[in-house]
Design a protein around this motif. Structure first.
Motif, PDB file in Angstrom:
ATOM      1  N   ARG A  96       4.026   1.575  -0.779  1.00  0.00           N
ATOM      2  CA  ARG A  96       4.851   1.667  -1.988  1.00  0.00           C
ATOM      3  C   ARG A  96       4.022   2.185  -3.144  1.00  0.00           C
ATOM      4  O   ARG A  96       4.434   3.087  -3.857  1.00  0.00           O
ATOM      5  CB  ARG A  96       5.417   0.293  -2.373  1.00  0.00           C
ATOM      6  CG  ARG A  96       6.383  -0.292  -1.393  1.00  0.00           C
ATOM      7  CD  ARG A  96       7.820   0.185  -1.651  1.00  0.00           C
ATOM      8  NE  ARG A  96       8.584   0.037  -0.421  1.00  0.00           N
ATOM      9  CZ  ARG A  96       9.151  -1.116  -0.044  1.00  0.00           C
ATOM     10  NH1 ARG A  96       9.060  -2.178  -0.819  1.00  0.00           N
ATOM     11  NH2 ARG A  96       9.810  -1.195   1.085  1.00  0.00           N
ATOM     12  N   THR A  97       2.822   1.590  -3.331  1.00  0.00           N
ATOM     13  CA  THR A  97       2.028   1.976  -4.501  1.00  0.00           C
ATOM     14  C   THR A  97       1.631   3.438  -4.419  1.00  0.00           C
ATOM     15  O   THR A  97       1.661   4.155  -5.411  1.00  0.00           O
ATOM     16  CB  THR A  97       0.762   1.112  -4.643  1.00  0.00           C
ATOM     17  OG1 THR A  97       0.136   1.045  -3.369  1.00  0.00           O
ATOM     18  CG2 THR A  97       1.086  -0.269  -5.149  1.00  0.00           C
ATOM     19  N   ARG A 157       0.819  -1.219   0.000  1.00  0.00           N
ATOM     20  CA  ARG A 157       0.000   0.000   0.000  1.00  0.00           C
ATOM     21  C   ARG A 157       0.851   1.266   0.000  1.00  0.00           C
ATOM     22  O   ARG A 157       0.647   2.169  -0.801  1.00  0.00           O
ATOM     23  CB  ARG A 157      -0.903   0.012   1.239  1.00  0.00           C
ATOM     24  CG  ARG A 157      -2.258  -0.583   1.009  1.00  0.00           C
ATOM     25  CD  ARG A 157      -3.068   0.269   0.055  1.00  0.00           C
ATOM     26  NE  ARG A 157      -3.994  -0.540  -0.688  1.00  0.00           N
ATOM     27  CZ  ARG A 157      -5.293  -0.621  -0.387  1.00  0.00           C
ATOM     28  NH1 ARG A 157      -5.783   0.075   0.590  1.00  0.00           N
ATOM     29  NH2 ARG A 157      -6.082  -1.393  -1.098  1.00  0.00           N
ATOM     30  N   ASN A 217       4.755   5.240  -5.396  1.00  0.00           N
ATOM     31  CA  ASN A 217       5.107   5.091  -6.812  1.00  0.00           C
ATOM     32  C   ASN A 217       4.165   5.899  -7.691  1.00  0.00           C
ATOM     33  O   ASN A 217       4.581   6.524  -8.655  1.00  0.00           O
ATOM     34  CB  ASN A 217       5.049   3.621  -7.225  1.00  0.00           C
ATOM     35  CG  ASN A 217       6.248   2.867  -6.665  1.00  0.00           C
ATOM     36  OD1 ASN A 217       7.205   3.505  -6.231  1.00  0.00           O
ATOM     37  ND2 ASN A 217       6.188   1.557  -6.673  1.00  0.00           N
TER      38      ASN A 217
END
Lengths: 396, 378
Positions: free
Chosen positions: A356-357, A354, A360
């Motif tokens: 990271r996304t 979660r 990103n």
């Protein structure tokens, strides 16, 4: 409502007392015989990865309640389901504890008092504690921990004269597999039960060093339990120490200073009652705040009394005798494994993905804000039903 | 609203005064504090016949009273007493259990179950085997210094470890540890009535030996002393030494026995090392031992007495039975767990063949107050 804060020291002693609450059960592991203290030492090493997992979760979501994290990671529906499962698990632990507690008092001190009376009185105190909030429980546990620490060290020193350390021999007389099995059991029975006191962690400052709290608390606790275990085996001897339900109580009852100071077992009884009370408080607080999250209540206080009543009934109904309970405890590690080990790992993986996304997606400067904004509406949506639900309470 | 609140609090406070109280509250007057129990075989078809000695609290002085009852189990006997008197027996102060030898020969573990299971008796009460026909006779005796006979036995038993060293002192939990261990057999102290020309008295004397849970024999008090030497339970007492010119008495100050199990070529053996400090307390011999050479000689003689008597005891026990009263088996369990796993079930055959080497070192610290001994005719 002002936010309650807990200091690092208080949280550490809360953890220790929380673990100590089920100490009376874990000391009677019969397979490992005299080597149980080795199992405990191994367990203290085995448990460290789990501590790191929790620390990581809390650094990813600083200052967030554990149950909030659940719904953030898994979305609203699945998060609530997991939350509810944790609440059920917590109530069951509290019920088991209450049963052991009442049977301890019934078997050793007051055989004619009905169990419901002792249980009701204990839960009355617990309800009052939980109503005052987490800070109160943490403060209490600091005092209790100091008392337990002094009591166990004192009985160890007094017991030195009566100890026969040959009783601890043969060291590593059981094969390694059994010792490791004992270590895993000890990991799961008191040590890995941390999810039950995770809501307390959200009361901490964000600057708190969770890793330090976990490691220091667990090493203190392990040190003390090892001391108690060695005392029991060395004083009573084997196999008597494994035959009894409450070896601590029995071993301390044999001690004396001169001919005048005898019957220290009252201290041990007090220890168990105090630690058990704290553990029941912690479980009740967690269960009520978790359930409040599930049904979108802002305040957990109205749920405390119903949950306490459910716990009492459960504790009296779940098992028909003590042997049945101990049989359940022998399969308990398998039962608790998903709650205590697998779920935290899944939560960590989910949390990593979660965060990271969202990072990103926001590789550009503005997108991070939009990612945060995308989360914020979810947060803000929750309070709305809260106000709707809260209004009926206000009128009552 | 405020008055209602106050009223509620008032009612609660009143309730506290009226309804509170302990569920399990026992007045001291309602209890009979049992200090000792004698367990015999039942008489009229019952399994057990129990005699309880309890403290009589009715007068100004502490007096002893006895009550007997029959029943099929121990607890049955205890509850049957309730039908005989108004008071319930309370076992929290129970100090000794005296078991008749007939019952002990049948097996002792069914008797002990209640005492360890129930919450009232304490785990450190003493077990004694009666050498008389019944255990009841022991409690019928009149105490010499104490008011209660069982308290006198208990005190004698707990103190004689330090001043006599002729009787083993075994507490309930120790007895249960010994019973459930394969490598050590149960021993219990024995008691008998000594009939002297002008009086009778109770004597704690010697040891009862068990095979499994069954009584099978006794050893006398002199041999018991050497048994206690092996078990490292000597804290004091006397050691009589024979010399060429007469008898000497040493008072033991401190004794440490070290047992080292060894396995060489799959042959187990035990090394017994005794380290004793003593005082020369009585000298009935014709030669003077109050010289440095004399003391050396006494030390040598004492060492010889110890090693000879201890090896004699071990060989005589080994020749009579396979039950390991010294606890050598548990030594091997503690130090060679792998070996013990293989030999555990064969230990009964292995024990009589076990080789033991005894060595003793005695240090005489002083000769008490005398620099020279009495010289008749100078």
């Amino acid at each position: 409502m002002t936010k309650q804060t807990i200091t690092e020291k208080q949280l550490r002693s809360l953890l220790c007392v929380f673990w100590g609450g089920s100490l009376m059960v874990t000391t009677s592991s019969s397979d490992v015989k005299q080597d149980f203290w080795i199992s405990m030492l191994i367990a203290s090493v085995l448990i460290i990865p789990l501590f790191l997992i929790y620390t990581r979760i809390f650094t990813l979501y600083p200052n967030k309640n554990f149950f909030d994290i659940l719904s953030m990671v898994f979305g609203k529906v699945i998060g609530k389901i997991i939350c509810f499962v944790y609440v059920l698990f917590t109530i069951q632990i509290a019920a088991i504890l209450m049963y052991i507690f009442s049977s301890f008092i019934r078997m050793l001190n007051m055989p004619e008092t009905p169990e419901i009376a002792t249980v009701a009185l204990i839960s009355l105190v617990a309800i009052m504690c939980v109503k005052q909030g987490p800070e109160n429980i943490a403060r209490m546990s600091k005092v209790v921990w100091e008392f337990i620490f002094v009591a166990i060290s004192l009985t160890f020193v007094i017991g030195l004269r009566k100890m026969d350390f040959n009783n601890l021999k043969p060291i590593l007389g059981v094969d390694l597999k059994t010792i490791l099995g004992g270590a895993v059991t000890f990991c799961l029975l008191p040590l890995a039960e941390i999810p039950l006191c995770l809501p307390f962690f959200s009361c901490m400052d964000s600057s708190a060093n969770f890793k330090k709290i976990f490691i220091k608390g667990s090493s203190l606790f392990i040190f003390l339990t090892t001391l108690a275990n060695i005392r029991n085996t060395a004083v009573i001897g084997f196999p008597c120490s494994n035959m009894l339900f409450f070896p601590s109580y029995a071993s301390v009852s044999l001690l004396s200073v001169g001919e005048f100071f005898t019957r220290f077992e009252v201290i041990i009884g007090l220890n168990l009652v105090l630690a058990g009370l704290i553990k029941i408080c912690v479980c009740l607080y967690t269960a009520s705040s978790g359930l409040a999250k599930v049904i979108n209540l802002e305040d957990h206080k109205p749920l405390i009394i119903p949950l306490a009543l459910i716990t009492i009934t459960f504790s009296l109904m779940a098992q028909s005798n003590v042997q049945e309970l101990f049989r359940f405890l022998s399969v308990y590690p398998i039962y608790a494994f998903p709650f205590e080990i697998i779920l935290p790992i899944i939560i960590l993986i989910g949390a990593e993905i979660r965060t990271r996304t969202s990072k990103n997606g926001g590789s550009g400067g503005q997108a991070t804000e939009s990612g945060n904004q995308a989360q914020n509406p979810v947060d803000e949506k929750i309070p709305e039903p809260k106000h709707q639900k809260k209004s009926p309470y206000a009128s009552v | 609203m405020k008055t209602a609140k106050r009223l509620c609090i008032l009612i609660l406070v009143m309730n506290m005064m009226l309804l509170s109280g302990c569920w399990n509250y026992h007045e001291l007057e309602d209890m009979s504090l049992v200090t000792g129990v004698a367990i015999d075989k039942g008489i009229n078809g019952d399994t057990y016949h129990l005699t309880f000695e309890f403290v009589d609290l009715t007068g100004d002085q502490i007096k002893s009273k006895l009550v007997e009852s029959d029943g099929n189990t121990i607890y049955d006997c205890i509850r049957n007493v309730t039908g005989k008197g108004e008071k319930k027996l309370n076992f929290t102060e129970c100090k000794v259990i005296i078991i008749s030898q007939d019952l002990a020969a049948q097996g002792i573990s069914p008797i002990l179950d209640w005492y360890i299971r129930d919450h009232e008796p304490r785990m450190n009460l003493n077990l004694i085997i009666s050498k008389e026909k019944t255990a009841n006779e022991i409690l019928q005796e009149k105490p010499i210094t104490d008011e209660l006979i069982s308290l006198e036995i208990w005190k004698a038993l707990n103190r004689n470890v330090t001043t006599l060293g002729k009787v083993p002192c075994v507490e309930l939990y120790q007895a249960i540890n010994m019973l459930s261990d394969n490598g050590i057999s149960l021993i219990l102290p024995t008691i008998r009535i000594e009939k002297l020309p002008t009086s009778t008295a109770l004597v704690l004397d010697g040891t009862a030996l068990f095979e499994g849970e069954k009584l099978f024999g006794y050893i006398d008090s002199e041999k018991t002393k050497y048994l206690l030497f092996i078990k490292n339970q000597i804290d004091g007492g006397l050691l009589l030494v024979d010399t060429d010119s007469g008898k000497l008495t040493l008072e033991i100050v401190e004794n440490v026995t070290k047992l080292t199990p060894k396995i060489e070529n799959n042959e187990p053996s035990v090394d017994i090392k005794i380290k004793m400090r003593a005082m020369l307390s009585e000298d009935q011999s014709s030669t003077d031992h109050n010289t440095s050479d004399g003391i050396k000689k006494v030390q040598l003689d004492a060492e010889k007495t110890l090693t000879n008597n201890i090896s004699d005891l071990i060989t005589s026990v080994q020749s009579q039975t396979g039950s390991d009263i010294f606890g050598f088996g548990s030594l091997f369990y503690q130090n060679y767990p792998e070996y013990w796993k293989k030999e555990k079930l064969k230990w009964k055959e292995q024990f009589p063949k076990l080789k033991c080497t005894v060595s003793a070192s005695v240090k005489i610290e002083n000769t008490e107050l005398l620099k020279e001994k009495i010289k008749v005719g100078g």
